[in-house]
Design a protein around this motif. Structure first.
Motif: not given
Length: 290
Positions: A194-216
């Motif tokens: 047997k072995a003691l392991v750490m499970a993969s971390r589960e995301p609680k919240r994820y987001a992206s800081d972005v710039n949005i460019y439009t044709q106008d």
């Protein structure tokens, strides 16, 4: 008679909602856009992987993710969690010091939220000083002698926990980590395979800081996260996914862009349907009184 107005309104609303929803299903566009950090992207892929050039472009500036506290579990030699149907887990939050799992008493000696193996840090020691600044060099020497993990802000760092596990007269000490794309996971071997392991971390919240460019000519700086889309020029932009292999160090965000030109007409039909239903309810009450 004006008393028939609610019925007419209700039927009209139902007709508009159904008709526009049917027409909208053919005109709706649903595309995926893969944005790499620092590079504007204006092309999207449909369900058949056909490329479409869009009137808007998105540039990913920064990806952030909040993770749930790490979880420890015991696995057998086949890699199956114990017990098989309902695995026991220990949630290692900031207040956790000790607990029990699968008959073993677990004590946390040290927890490093962002860590790298000391050997990996030793390799980085010979790198330029600009890159060395990402490591906490004051602890590097001690960690190199003792092995284990040291605190680091370099890409690919992951949570590492120093554990003391006891069961009767048996005692096991070592590090446990889920690893990352930079280094493999590490487990603490117990008894009987047997072995003691750490499970993969589960995301609680994820987001992206972005710039949005439009044709106008618009240049919009905003944050897009799951279940909180941003709407611009008739397009709804959803945070869909990211590079799960890199986890919180992902340099790619996947967005879903949806455009439905008939959506507002459908809403009008629904509102008319509701107004007509309320009107029929009110007029029905007056008829009963008469």
């Amino acid at each position: 008679s004006w008393r028939r107005l609610p019925v007419i309104t209700s039927h009209l609303g139902l007709f508009i909602a159904l008709t526009c929803a049917t027409l909208g299903s053919a005109d709706m566009q649903r595309l995926k856009m893969y944005c790499e950090k620092g590079q504007p992207e204006w092309r999207g892929l449909d369900a058949y992987n056909n490329v479409h050039e869009l009137p808007i472009a998105i540039q990913l500036n920064r990806f952030t993710i909040d993770e749930y506290p790490p979880k420890l579990m015991v696995i057998d030699k086949m890699g199956r969690p114990i017990p098989y149907k309902k695995p026991e887990v220990l949630l290692i939050d900031d207040h956790f010091k000790q607990g029990s799992i699968a008959g073993w008493h677990i004590q946390v000696d040290k927890k490093i939220e962002d860590a790298v193996p000391a050997l990996l840090a030793g390799m980085i020691k010979n790198m330029p000083k600009q890159m060395q600044g990402m490591l906490h060099m004051d602890s590097l020497g001690m960690a190199m002698k003792k092995g284990g993990y040291i605190k680091s802000s370099m890409a690919g760092s992951a949570c590492a926990i120093s554990i003391t596990a006891t069961k009767g007269n048996a005692m096991k000490k070592g590090w446990v980590t889920c690893g990352s794309y930079q280094f493999p996971l590490e487990t603490l071997k117990l008894d009987n395979g047997k072995a003691l392991v750490m499970a993969s971390r589960e995301p609680k919240r994820y987001a992206s800081d972005v710039n949005i460019y439009t044709q106008d000519g618009k240049n919009i700086m905003t944050e897009i996260e799951v279940n909180k889309p941003y709407t611009v020029n008739g397009w709804k932009i959803y945070q869909l996914s990211y590079n799960e292999q890199m986890g919180k160090w992902s340099n790619v965000s996947v967005f879903e862009l949806v455009r439905d030109p008939w959506l507002h007409a459908v809403y009008v039909g629904i509102y008319l349907l509701i107004i007509g239903a309320v009107g029929m309810f009110l007029t029905a009450g007056k008829k009963k009184e008469k």
